[in-house]
Scaffold this active site. Structure first.
Site, PDB file in Angstrom:
ATOM      1  N   SER A 164      12.779  29.072  15.668  1.00 37.71           N
ATOM      2  CA  SER A 164      12.653  29.742  16.954  1.00 37.71           C
ATOM      3  C   SER A 164      11.306  30.437  17.032  1.00 37.71           C
ATOM      4  O   SER A 164      10.610  30.578  16.014  1.00 37.71           O
ATOM      5  CB  SER A 164      13.775  30.782  17.091  1.00 37.71           C
ATOM      6  OG  SER A 164      13.537  31.677  18.147  1.00 37.71           O
ATOM      7  N   TYR A 177      18.769  38.016  14.229  1.00 33.56           N
ATOM      8  CA  TYR A 177      18.385  36.656  14.610  1.00 33.56           C
ATOM      9  C   TYR A 177      16.989  36.326  14.068  1.00 33.56           C
ATOM     10  O   TYR A 177      16.778  35.250  13.482  1.00 33.56           O
ATOM     11  CB  TYR A 177      18.413  36.537  16.130  1.00 33.56           C
ATOM     12  CG  TYR A 177      18.081  35.161  16.658  1.00 33.56           C
ATOM     13  CD1 TYR A 177      18.994  34.113  16.535  1.00 33.56           C
ATOM     14  CD2 TYR A 177      16.858  34.906  17.280  1.00 33.56           C
ATOM     15  CE1 TYR A 177      18.696  32.850  17.025  1.00 33.56           C
ATOM     16  CE2 TYR A 177      16.551  33.646  17.775  1.00 33.56           C
ATOM     17  CZ  TYR A 177      17.469  32.624  17.648  1.00 33.56           C
ATOM     18  OH  TYR A 177      17.173  31.374  18.133  1.00 33.56           O
ATOM     19  N   LYS A 181      15.843  33.354  11.335  1.00 32.60           N
ATOM     20  CA  LYS A 181      14.900  32.297  11.704  1.00 32.60           C
ATOM     21  C   LYS A 181      13.619  32.374  10.885  1.00 32.60           C
ATOM     22  O   LYS A 181      12.999  31.343  10.587  1.00 32.60           O
ATOM     23  CB  LYS A 181      14.592  32.375  13.204  1.00 32.60           C
ATOM     24  CG  LYS A 181      15.794  32.059  14.092  1.00 32.60           C
ATOM     25  CD  LYS A 181      16.356  30.666  13.833  1.00 32.60           C
ATOM     26  CE  LYS A 181      17.459  30.304  14.813  1.00 32.60           C
ATOM     27  NZ  LYS A 181      17.961  28.924  14.617  1.00 32.60           N
ATOM     28  N   THR A 212      21.026  26.889  27.222  1.00 36.33           N
ATOM     29  CA  THR A 212      22.205  26.435  26.490  1.00 36.33           C
ATOM     30  C   THR A 212      23.395  27.335  26.788  1.00 36.33           C
ATOM     31  O   THR A 212      23.239  28.460  27.268  1.00 36.33           O
ATOM     32  CB  THR A 212      21.955  26.455  24.970  1.00 36.33           C
ATOM     33  OG1 THR A 212      21.789  27.820  24.558  1.00 36.33           O
ATOM     34  CG2 THR A 212      20.723  25.651  24.605  1.00 36.33           C
TER      35      THR A 212
END
Length: 282
Positions: A164, A177, A181, A212
């Site tokens: 990401s 997060y 990543k 998404t």
């Protein structure tokens, strides 16, 4: 030049004949394993590599999503196999890959796509929530890579990891997060160096925002423009064919440049843009 001209008339038609057709299937009879395959980017990757002739093997914890994916691939005439798998469990992952091998399939491509997001300030996140993100986004990819390693090395295949923008730059309100990543990026970039002499391709993908179900579910209110999963899947497919080491898409390109050369400016702009996307603590 006059001598070369007649030769060019001979070679031009020949080059036209030898030019690969857009209808060719470069992954014909290759086995492509995709984690997090049930929806979003994972499903789009199943479609794109399947269209190129690959035998698709998809796993996910979303049973209904896998059923829907299987129906779609069947209608398109794409050969495939799907299985429920919790990638945070080393035993589950081992069983999944054992089932692939029991079907007599060697693995040519592994796409570590499965992942979850987490939009919370660190002070609002529990240790359990942070470790869950690490388990899904990082440890699951390590487990799958371990199981596919021997086949992909033997077949001189491809490891693909979906990282990401948060893999190389901070994103406000996404400590867990970003950590997962960053770990993914570091792991696969280092793995690439270990596999360089074995002619194995390692691609790390750092997409910008993707439209998404995960983004909708988390009510991500960031105002950055989202790309469609099909568009990102197409870019990943082409990068795989070209054996690129890294693919950065969308806003990620600008983020990479600004973060690298103007890190303080990047932080100021990013905080201003992302602050309102984080739920307020109660």
């Amino acid at each position: 030049s006059f001598v070369l001209c007649p030769l060019s008339f001979v070679l031009c038609p020949l080059s036209f004949v030898l030019r690969p057709s857009s209808n060719m299937q470069p992954f014909k009879n290759k086995t492509v394993v995709i984690t997090g395959a049930a929806r979003g980017l994972g499903a789009a990757l199943c479609h794109r590599f399947g269209k190129a002739g690959a035998y698709i093997v998809g796993c996910d914890i979303n049973r209904e999503g896998l059923t829907a994916l299987s129906e779609e691939l069947t209608q398109l005439g794409i050969q495939h196999y799907t299985q429920i798998c919790d990638i945070t469990s080393a035993k589950n992952v081992q069983d999944f890959f054992s089932a692939i091998k029991a079907n007599g399939r060697g693995i040519d491509v592994l796409i570590n796509n499965a992942g979850i997001t987490n939009i919370k300030l660190f002070e609002d996140n529990s240790n359990e929530e942070i470790m869950q993100v690490m388990d899904v986004n990082f440890r699951g990819a390590v487990f799958a890579t371990r199981e596919a390693y021997a086949d992909i090395v033997a077949n001189k295949g491809h490891f693909i990891a979906i990282s990401s923008v948060a893999g190389f730059a901070p994103l406000y309100g996404r400590t867990a997060y970003a950590a997962s990543k960053h770990a993914l990026l570091g792991f696969f970039e280092t793995l690439r160096t270990e596999l360089a002499e074995k002619d194995v391709h390692v691609l790390v993908v750092c997409p910008g925002f993707i439209d998404t179900p995960i983004r909708a579910k988390t009510q991500d209110k960031s105002t950055y423009k989202s790309a469609s999963p099909a568009h990102i899947a197409e870019l990943i497919f082409k990068a795989t064919l070209q054996r690129k080491p890294m693919l950065i898409t969308g806003i990620g390109k600008l983020s990479f440049f600004v973060k690298r050369f103007f890190p303080r400016l990047y932080e100021r702009l990013m905080i201003k843009k992302m602050r309102n996307s984080v739920p307020k603590s109660t």
